[in-house]
Design a protein around this motif. Structure first.
Motif, mmCIF file in Angstrom:
data_model
loop_
_atom_site.group_PDB
_atom_site.id
_atom_site.type_symbol
_atom_site.label_atom_id
_atom_site.label_comp_id
_atom_site.label_asym_id
_atom_site.label_seq_id
_atom_site.Cartn_x
_atom_site.Cartn_y
_atom_site.Cartn_z
ATOM 1 N N LYS A 29 0.769 -1.320 -0.070
ATOM 2 C CA LYS A 29 0.119 -0.080 0.131
ATOM 3 C C LYS A 29 0.830 1.355 0.113
ATOM 4 N N MET A 30 1.962 1.304 0.794
ATOM 5 C CA MET A 30 2.886 2.525 0.892
ATOM 6 C C MET A 30 3.209 2.727 -0.534
ATOM 7 N N SER A 56 -4.284 -8.073 11.318
ATOM 8 C CA SER A 56 -4.357 -8.693 9.884
ATOM 9 C C SER A 56 -5.751 -8.688 9.253
ATOM 10 N N PRO A 57 -5.611 -8.622 7.976
ATOM 11 C CA PRO A 57 -6.874 -8.719 7.090
ATOM 12 C C PRO A 57 -7.369 -10.148 6.846
ATOM 13 N N GLN A 58 -6.980 -10.911 7.595
ATOM 14 C CA GLN A 58 -7.125 -12.378 7.610
ATOM 15 C C GLN A 58 -8.600 -12.655 8.402
ATOM 16 N N PHE A 59 -9.257 -13.626 8.025
ATOM 17 C CA PHE A 59 -10.382 -14.100 8.760
ATOM 18 C C PHE A 59 -10.472 -15.346 9.190
ATOM 19 N N LEU A 109 -9.085 0.633 10.452
ATOM 20 C CA LEU A 109 -7.752 0.554 10.720
ATOM 21 C C LEU A 109 -7.273 -0.293 9.548
ATOM 22 N N LEU A 110 -7.777 -1.458 8.959
ATOM 23 C CA LEU A 110 -7.335 -2.290 8.233
ATOM 24 C C LEU A 110 -7.391 -1.584 6.671
ATOM 25 N N ASN A 111 -8.483 -0.787 6.473
ATOM 26 C CA ASN A 111 -8.344 0.066 5.300
ATOM 27 C C ASN A 111 -7.203 1.128 5.267
ATOM 28 N N GLU A 112 -6.785 1.607 6.395
ATOM 29 C CA GLU A 112 -5.851 2.588 6.645
ATOM 30 C C GLU A 112 -4.586 2.255 6.277
ATOM 31 N N TYR A 113 -4.337 0.615 6.643
ATOM 32 C CA TYR A 113 -2.880 0.121 6.377
ATOM 33 C C TYR A 113 -2.905 -0.789 5.115
ATOM 34 N N TYR A 114 -3.747 -1.333 4.760
ATOM 35 C CA TYR A 114 -3.772 -2.362 3.650
ATOM 36 C C TYR A 114 -4.578 -1.979 2.627
ATOM 37 N N ASP A 115 -4.277 -2.496 1.394
ATOM 38 C CA ASP A 115 -5.279 -2.399 0.034
ATOM 39 C C ASP A 115 -5.877 -3.610 0.021
ATOM 40 N N GLN A 116 -7.183 -3.477 -0.365
ATOM 41 C CA GLN A 116 -7.834 -4.639 -0.556
ATOM 42 C C GLN A 116 -7.603 -5.721 -1.374
ATOM 43 N N GLN A 117 -6.963 -5.333 -2.241
ATOM 44 C CA GLN A 117 -6.521 -6.224 -3.452
ATOM 45 C C GLN A 117 -5.328 -7.229 -2.967
ATOM 46 N N ASP A 118 -4.476 -6.895 -1.845
ATOM 47 C CA ASP A 118 -3.535 -7.596 -1.152
ATOM 48 C C ASP A 118 -4.078 -8.344 -0.045
#
Length: 373
Positions: free
Chosen positions: A83-84, A273-276, A339-348
């Motif tokens: 994302k960065m 983590s974006p993990q479920f 927070l996840l939307n701020e740190y990570y891109d959904q495509q990743d």
């Protein structure tokens, strides 16, 4: 095609080999090692276009997440760098375009710059900016425990009875900061069979204002009626606001809900983590270690007739958590997605969501080296 160059592949292989030969002493050391690897991948001269860098990072992230599925910092820091990189690329590209040219592109394209075309172009200074961004991220990680601990006085009051479980460096720092000004009582669940709660109890007993009691997990429900709040660490904070935490944490959280005791979780940003958690893929979430501490191999007659299981982690659903304390302050479990939307891109997200079964730990005095917490 997302592939690693020969040099990048060697760097990733060396990282995985080091992690197996010399297991990290805690998840923070894993995060530091991962940031060092990411610096090497960014500095690696084989890429010239942003799309090439993103492809290498995504390939590295998939491999690392598959090799080390129980270490959240590995995949999440790769996703954060992705994302960065996109944000830095877009900012520098727009800075290079004149205001008229940018407006013309918007009018003729009917929207923002084409992403695929944009990422395929070279951007001067991107490598240096990403290395500087990684240095800033390292500074954030260095200060995260201290920033979390600053919230302690807002949650721990004089003469409180606090219950914690196992050993978490972030929780210990949180309690130490509160003990500078307030006297309170800490009940530590020992965390059998590895009993890492004893380490935490020894550290807390050295504080002059803190009274410490160590209990077995079987006594948690009976003691919960005396507790004012539960403060826990986490191995991973999942995308739904739930936790992957030390085995026994779920039962502890259920006891807290029965007695209406708030559960506060201290979690640095690299554990988000974006993990479920998916029940049909529990093997990728769980880790089994040797049950020798539960039933010694010396008891051969019993071992031969018993089937033993020694899981390391529990899943704690978000409804059992009252508040997360991160380096930015308190956050409800239901707002972790922000927070996840701020740190990570959904495509990743699929980089960490696609992990498979976790490898079993090697034999050892305590069932082999445990995944870091």
């Amino acid at each position: 095609m997302e592939t690693l160059s020969a040099a990048a592949d060697q760097l990733v292989s060396e990282f995985v080999g080091l992690s197996r030969q010399k297991p990290a002493n805690g998840s923070r050391q894993v995060a530091d090692r991962t940031l060092q690897l990411l610096r090497q991948l960014v500095a690696e001269p084989s890429w010239r276009q942003t799309s090439q860098l993103l492809g290498q990072l995504r390939a590295a992230g998939r491999r690392l997440s598959a090799e080390m599925p129980t270490e959240p910092a590995v995949g999440t820091l790769v996703c954060r760098l992705l994302k960065m990189a996109r944000d830095e690329h877009e900012a520098k590209r727009r800075g290079q375009l004149s205001q008229e040219d940018s407006l013309h592109r918007r009018l003729t394209a009917g929207g923002p710059l084409d992403a695929a075309e944009d990422l395929s172009q070279e951007v001067a200074g991107l490598r240096a900016d990403l290395l500087a961004a990684l240095d800033e991220l390292q500074t954030e990680l260095d200060a995260s425990a201290d920033n979390i601990a600053r919230e302690a006085l807002g949650h721990i009051h004089a003469d409180d009875v606090v219950l914690t479980a196992g050993h978490s460096r972030t929780v210990l720092e949180f309690l130490r900061r509160a003990a500078r000004e307030r006297a309170f009582h800490v009940i530590v669940a020992e965390g059998a069979p590895f009993c890492r709660g004893h380490e935490a109890a020894r550290a807390l007993a050295a504080l002059p204002r803190v009274q410490v009691t160590v209990i077995a997990e079987s006594a948690v429900f009976a003691m919960m009626a005396r507790v004012n709040k539960v403060i826990l660490g986490a191995q991973t904070v999942l995308a739904d606001g739930g936790l992957r935490a030390a085995c026994g944490t779920h039962a502890l959280a259920l006891a807290a809900r029965f007695h209406s005791v708030p559960v506060i979780v201290c979690a640095p940003s690299y554990k988000l983590s974006p993990q479920f958690h998916r029940g049909d893929q529990q093997e990728g979430f769980q880790c089994q270690v040797s049950p020798e501490p539960v039933l010694s191999y010396a008891e051969g007659a019993v071992v031969g007739r018993a089937r033993l299981s020694c899981p390391v982690y529990d899943y704690v659903p978000p409804e059992l958590v009252t508040l997360f304390v991160t380096h930015t302050g308190g956050t409800s479990p239901w707002y972790i997605y922000r927070l996840l939307n701020e740190y990570y891109d959904q495509q990743d997200h699929e980089i960490v969501q696609g992990t498979s079964a976790a490898p079993a730990a090697a034999d050892g005095r305590e069932g082999g080296p445990l995944p870091s917490v």
